[in-house]
Design a protein around this motif. Structure first.
Motif, mmCIF file in Angstrom:
data_model
loop_
_atom_site.group_PDB
_atom_site.id
_atom_site.type_symbol
_atom_site.label_atom_id
_atom_site.label_comp_id
_atom_site.label_asym_id
_atom_site.label_seq_id
_atom_site.Cartn_x
_atom_site.Cartn_y
_atom_site.Cartn_z
ATOM 1 N N THR A 258 0.841 -1.206 0.000
ATOM 2 C CA THR A 258 0.000 0.000 0.000
ATOM 3 C C THR A 258 0.876 1.256 0.000
ATOM 4 O O THR A 258 1.883 1.322 0.705
ATOM 5 N N GLY A 259 0.486 2.234 -0.805
ATOM 6 C CA GLY A 259 1.236 3.477 -0.867
ATOM 7 C C GLY A 259 2.254 3.525 -1.993
ATOM 8 O O GLY A 259 2.920 4.545 -2.197
ATOM 9 N N PHE A 260 2.403 2.414 -2.712
ATOM 10 C CA PHE A 260 3.354 2.351 -3.828
ATOM 11 C C PHE A 260 2.613 2.031 -5.122
ATOM 12 O O PHE A 260 1.547 1.402 -5.104
ATOM 13 N N ASN A 261 3.199 2.436 -6.254
ATOM 14 C CA ASN A 261 2.768 1.903 -7.539
ATOM 15 C C ASN A 261 3.903 1.030 -8.079
ATOM 16 O O ASN A 261 4.936 0.880 -7.432
ATOM 17 N N TYR A 262 3.733 0.449 -9.271
ATOM 18 C CA TYR A 262 4.733 -0.498 -9.780
ATOM 19 C C TYR A 262 6.090 0.163 -10.023
ATOM 20 O O TYR A 262 7.136 -0.439 -9.806
ATOM 21 N N VAL A 263 6.062 1.442 -10.436
ATOM 22 C CA VAL A 263 7.322 2.152 -10.709
ATOM 23 C C VAL A 263 8.035 2.496 -9.405
ATOM 24 O O VAL A 263 9.222 2.210 -9.235
#
Length: 424
Positions: A258-263
């Motif tokens: 949670t709080g991250f995207n793939y990049v």
């Protein structure tokens, strides 16, 4: 790995470096290869018979020389074959330019130079965050389509742009380091380790269709991608366990917190990985160990297995007989000169160039195109990639490789034949 354009076509820097080294060493390269094969045979014999402490107590040397009886026999056979070819003295069918002479003079010099730079530079791919970043970025592509981790995309690119040998070595190393399960390593090693674009050009030129390289390579790509989707769902690959090299079971897939995207998550993982590495140790110590492992463990196996496979292909009707069951399929697909074509299909298990050599006298352009395309799409051949897979830690045996080879042929042949009918 970055593709660059040269006078000879598209290639990658590691291929340019290896070709330059091979050219620079010139006439002394056969002597170097002879010494490497003899060191492996002598080290194996000493370890098995005397068990000296400096080898047995050293983890790296012990893993290098304390091998199974079958691998020991193959190493001794490699030493015998190499001495015969080097001195040009011995059994004619073993030292012929179509068998042992071909492996020693044409294939081993390429492997020697590629292994030097691949071994030294492999840590740059593995240890400084590239795989973590790409793995996160491509997990939504590789997992749904191929049921593989995102980081496996790097193996695939390395193979398709560079060489199948680089892909196998990269896959084996990541499997040993605990990043791939048995199933994932086996699937990647037997599905994505295609020959380079450069060697594909050699194959299509061998059947005198060099002017058709673009449709040829597009055909190979389509067939190989479809095989990569279908093949892992069939045994023996589907039966491989999802357990890691150390025996632990795989519990979770690549999940984004949670709080991250793939990049952002991939970038964070990459930075953490790079921070933990000691540059000098990774590049010089681990890199040099990689080179020694490839030179001493892989080159003798390629010499032994490659020579035996080419002798069978050249001097026995085994592959011609094994190709007969494909005759009805070729007739059903309306491939011209089906009898001549059937005799080439299984020969690719010995060496990838062999089907194209055998097909060079076939009159039909379409049939030669199909045979050349199938031979590259079959992927597994014992004179190089097959021997590398067998000598690596990737969990596949000879019987499984042959089954996978036949499965790849049955999958790719109809696809290639249909495309060929549209082209011609």
């Amino acid at each position: 790995m970055c593709p660059i354009s040269t006078a000879e076509g598209i290639t990658i820097p590691i291929a340019i470096l290896s070709n330059g080294l091979k050219h620079h060493l010139g006439s002394i390269l056969p002597t170097i290869l002879l010494v490497l094969v003899l060191i492996t045979a002598a080290g194996t014999a000493v370890t098995k018979l005397l068990k000296p402490g400096f080898i047995v107590k050293n983890r790296f040397l012990n893993s290098l020389f304390d091998v199974t009886p079958i691998w020991s026999i193959l190493r001794f056979l490699a030493a015998i074959f190499t001495v015969m070819v080097y001195t040009n003295q011995g059994i004619p069918f073993l030292i012929s330019s179509n068998t042992g002479g071909l492996v020693f003079s044409d294939l081993l010099p390429i492997l020697f130079s590629v292994f030097l730079f691949a071994g030294l530079f492999l840590p740059l791919l593995l240890n400084f965050g590239l795989l973590e970043f790409v793995g996160s970025l491509l997990s939504k592509v590789m997992r749904p389509i191929f049921n593989l981790p995102g980081r496996s995309a790097v193996d695939c690119i390395a193979s398709w742009l560079g060489d199948g040998t680089i892909g196998v070595l990269l896959t084996s190393k990541q499997y040993e380091d605990g990043f791939y399960t048995k199933r994932e390593a086996a699937v990647i090693g037997t599905t994505f380790s295609l020959v380079s674009v450069t060697f594909s050009l050699v194959v299509i030129n061998t059947v005198n269709l060099g002017h058709m390289f673009i449709p040829f390579y597009i055909t190979v790509t389509i067939a190989s991608l479809l095989a990569a989707i279908i093949l892992p769902k069939m045994p023996p690959l589907s039966k491989k366990e999802d357990v890691f090299f150390n025996g632990t079971k795989k519990e979770s897939d690549e999940e984004i917190p949670t709080g991250f995207n793939y990049v952002s998550y991939g970038f964070m993982q990459a930075i953490e990985k790079a921070k933990s590495q000691a540059f000098i140790k990774v590049i010089f110590i681990d890199g040099f160990k990689n080179v020694l492992d490839m030179w001493l463990a892989v080159i003798p196996i390629v010499m032994a297995v490659g020579t035996i496979a080419l002798v069978i292909a050249e001097y026995t009707p085994v592959f011609k007989i094994l190709g007969l069951p494909f005759l009805p399929i070729l007739m059903l697909l309306q491939v011209p000169e089906p009898i001549a074509a059937s005799q080439t299909l299984v020969a690719g298990f010995a060496d990838m160039l062999l089907p194209s050599v055998l097909a060079s006298t076939i009159k039909s352009d379409m049939t030669r195109f199909i045979i050349a395309s199938v031979s590259v799409s079959q992927l597994i051949y014992l004179s190089e990639v097959g021997a590398l897979l067998l000598s690596s830690k990737i969990p596949v045996n000879l019987k499984e490789l042959f089954i996978i080879f036949i499965q790849r042929t049955l999958i790719t042949l109809p696809i290639i034949a249909v495309i060929a009918h549209f082209i011609f």
